[in-house]
Structure formats: C-alpha cells, structure tokens
Design a protein around this motif. Structure first.
Motif, PDB file in Angstrom:
ATOM      1  N   ASP A  31      80.659  85.442  25.451  1.00 34.63           N
ATOM      2  CA  ASP A  31      81.851  86.131  25.936  1.00 34.63           C
ATOM      3  C   ASP A  31      81.824  86.243  27.452  1.00 34.63           C
ATOM      4  O   ASP A  31      81.800  87.339  28.020  1.00 34.63           O
ATOM      5  CB  ASP A  31      81.963  87.531  25.310  1.00 34.63           C
ATOM      6  CG  ASP A  31      82.504  87.493  23.890  1.00 34.63           C
ATOM      7  OD1 ASP A  31      82.149  88.383  23.102  1.00 34.63           O
ATOM      8  OD2 ASP A  31      83.272  86.556  23.585  1.00 34.63           O
ATOM      9  N   ARG A  52      86.699  79.871  29.787  1.00 32.61           N
ATOM     10  CA  ARG A  52      86.054  80.774  28.842  1.00 32.61           C
ATOM     11  C   ARG A  52      84.953  80.016  28.116  1.00 32.61           C
ATOM     12  O   ARG A  52      85.188  78.969  27.507  1.00 32.61           O
ATOM     13  CB  ARG A  52      87.094  81.306  27.844  1.00 32.61           C
ATOM     14  CG  ARG A  52      86.846  82.714  27.410  1.00 32.61           C
ATOM     15  CD  ARG A  52      87.925  83.200  26.452  1.00 32.61           C
ATOM     16  NE  ARG A  52      89.193  83.518  27.068  1.00 32.61           N
ATOM     17  CZ  ARG A  52      89.433  84.632  27.734  1.00 32.61           C
ATOM     18  NH1 ARG A  52      88.499  85.548  27.879  1.00 32.61           N
ATOM     19  NH2 ARG A  52      90.640  84.845  28.250  1.00 32.61           N
ATOM     20  N   LYS A  54      83.338  80.717  25.458  1.00 36.03           N
ATOM     21  CA  LYS A  54      83.415  80.755  24.002  1.00 36.03           C
ATOM     22  C   LYS A  54      84.228  79.612  23.431  1.00 36.03           C
ATOM     23  O   LYS A  54      83.807  78.970  22.473  1.00 36.03           O
ATOM     24  CB  LYS A  54      84.005  82.091  23.561  1.00 36.03           C
ATOM     25  CG  LYS A  54      83.931  82.336  22.065  1.00 36.03           C
ATOM     26  CD  LYS A  54      84.322  83.759  21.740  1.00 36.03           C
ATOM     27  CE  LYS A  54      84.062  84.087  20.288  1.00 36.03           C
ATOM     28  NZ  LYS A  54      84.363  85.526  19.983  1.00 36.03           N
ATOM     29  N   ASP A  55      85.379  79.340  24.018  1.00 31.33           N
ATOM     30  CA  ASP A  55      86.244  78.348  23.380  1.00 31.33           C
ATOM     31  C   ASP A  55      86.740  77.266  24.331  1.00 31.33           C
ATOM     32  O   ASP A  55      87.518  76.398  23.938  1.00 31.33           O
ATOM     33  CB  ASP A  55      87.453  79.044  22.733  1.00 31.33           C
ATOM     34  CG  ASP A  55      88.304  79.803  23.737  1.00 31.33           C
ATOM     35  OD1 ASP A  55      89.215  80.531  23.300  1.00 31.33           O
ATOM     36  OD2 ASP A  55      88.069  79.677  24.967  1.00 31.33           O
ATOM     37  N   SER A  57      88.806  77.475  26.721  1.00 35.05           N
ATOM     38  CA  SER A  57      90.151  77.649  27.281  1.00 35.05           C
ATOM     39  C   SER A  57      90.018  77.890  28.781  1.00 35.05           C
ATOM     40  O   SER A  57      89.039  78.471  29.242  1.00 35.05           O
ATOM     41  CB  SER A  57      90.885  78.803  26.602  1.00 35.05           C
ATOM     42  OG  SER A  57      90.150  80.004  26.721  1.00 35.05           O
ATOM     43  N   ASP A 102      85.650  89.210  27.074  1.00 35.42           N
ATOM     44  CA  ASP A 102      86.045  88.455  25.887  1.00 35.42           C
ATOM     45  C   ASP A 102      87.522  88.092  25.967  1.00 35.42           C
ATOM     46  O   ASP A 102      88.197  88.347  26.976  1.00 35.42           O
ATOM     47  CB  ASP A 102      85.716  89.230  24.619  1.00 35.42           C
ATOM     48  CG  ASP A 102      86.466  90.558  24.509  1.00 35.42           C
ATOM     49  OD1 ASP A 102      85.999  91.428  23.769  1.00 35.42           O
ATOM     50  OD2 ASP A 102      87.519  90.711  25.174  1.00 35.42           O
ATOM     51  N   GLU A 103      88.040  87.509  24.906  1.00 36.54           N
ATOM     52  CA  GLU A 103      89.416  86.991  24.937  1.00 36.54           C
ATOM     53  C   GLU A 103      90.458  88.098  25.050  1.00 36.54           C
ATOM     54  O   GLU A 103      91.640  87.816  25.216  1.00 36.54           O
ATOM     55  CB  GLU A 103      89.688  86.135  23.701  1.00 36.54           C
ATOM     56  CG  GLU A 103      89.461  86.834  22.380  1.00 36.54           C
ATOM     57  CD  GLU A 103      88.025  86.656  21.879  1.00 36.54           C
ATOM     58  OE1 GLU A 103      87.110  86.413  22.694  1.00 36.54           O
ATOM     59  OE2 GLU A 103      87.828  86.788  20.652  1.00 36.54           O
TER      60      GLU A 103
END
Length: 131
Positions: A31, A52, A54-55, A57, A102-103
């Motif tokens: 995160d 990011r 995590k993903d 993006s 985080d998102e």
C-alpha cells in the motif's frame, strides 16, 4: 526502514530516450505510492508521475508531457520512469519518493500534496541533455 535509490541518469543527446530506475526496499506490504520528481537548477521540484505499488495504477499531472511514462517491475520493488524525445530542459536531478497510502487516497490528491505527504525520499540521479 524504507529506502529508495534512483539510478540510470547520465548524458543524453536531444531527442534521445532514457529509463530511470527507482529501487525500493523495506516496504511493508504494497500500500505505497511511489512518485518520480525532478529539480532543475534554480527551479522548484516538480512531480512527474505517481504509481500505486499494489496494482500499478498511475497518474501523470496534466502539466507533465506524455513523454514521461511511469511503470513498475513485476517484483513490485522497482519503479521506472521512461523519458522520450528528450530536451535540454529535461536536464535536472531526478529522484523518487514514497508514501504509504492505500487506494482510499486518490493519486491526483497525492500528486497535489506531494511536497507535504511523501514520506521517504531517495538520492537523486543527474540527467543531462546535451549534444
């Protein structure tokens, strides 16, 4: 401790391309948002792109040209910045920074507040564009 190390800088001819690397260690979980920044002599630091962990993006401020592309490696511990069609005005010290978010925190908000929220900064790498 989170540590970041930017590398890949050097002398590039106008019109050339360069890929910078930001090696991240000590991240606890994924995160995190990692951003690339640059500072030219006599100018303020400028945020170029954010990604990011995590993903994958990402966000690039509207003020930044599409010549700058951020990406992350499969192992999620290296973030890249590719710069195409380089110009003399790209000459600067480039560095990366990370913040644990985080998102729930939008990337554009992180970008807008980057000067205040980034928690960990790496040492920069010099990029010089000259013929």
């Amino acid at each position: 401790d989170v540590q970041l190390q930017a590398s890949g800088g050097g002398l590039v001819q106008p019109g050339g391309s360069l890929r910078l690397s930001c090696a991240a260690s000590g991240l606890t979980g994924d995160d995190y948002v990692i951003g690339w920044f640059r500072q030219a002599p006599g100018k303020e630091r400028e945020g170029l792109s954010y990604i990011r962990v995590k993903d994958g993006s990402w966000y690039r401020p509207d003020s930044v040209e599409g010549r700058f592309t951020i990406s992350i490696g499969n192992a999620k511990n290296t973030v890249y910045l590719r710069i195409d069609s380089m110009k003399a005005e790209d000459t600067a010290v480039y560095t990366c920074a990370a913040v644990r978010k985080d998102e729930g925190t939008p990337l554009d908000l992180i970008a807008a507040m980057s000067h205040y929220v980034m928690e960990h900064w790496g040492k920069g790498t010099q990029v010089t564009v000259s013929s």
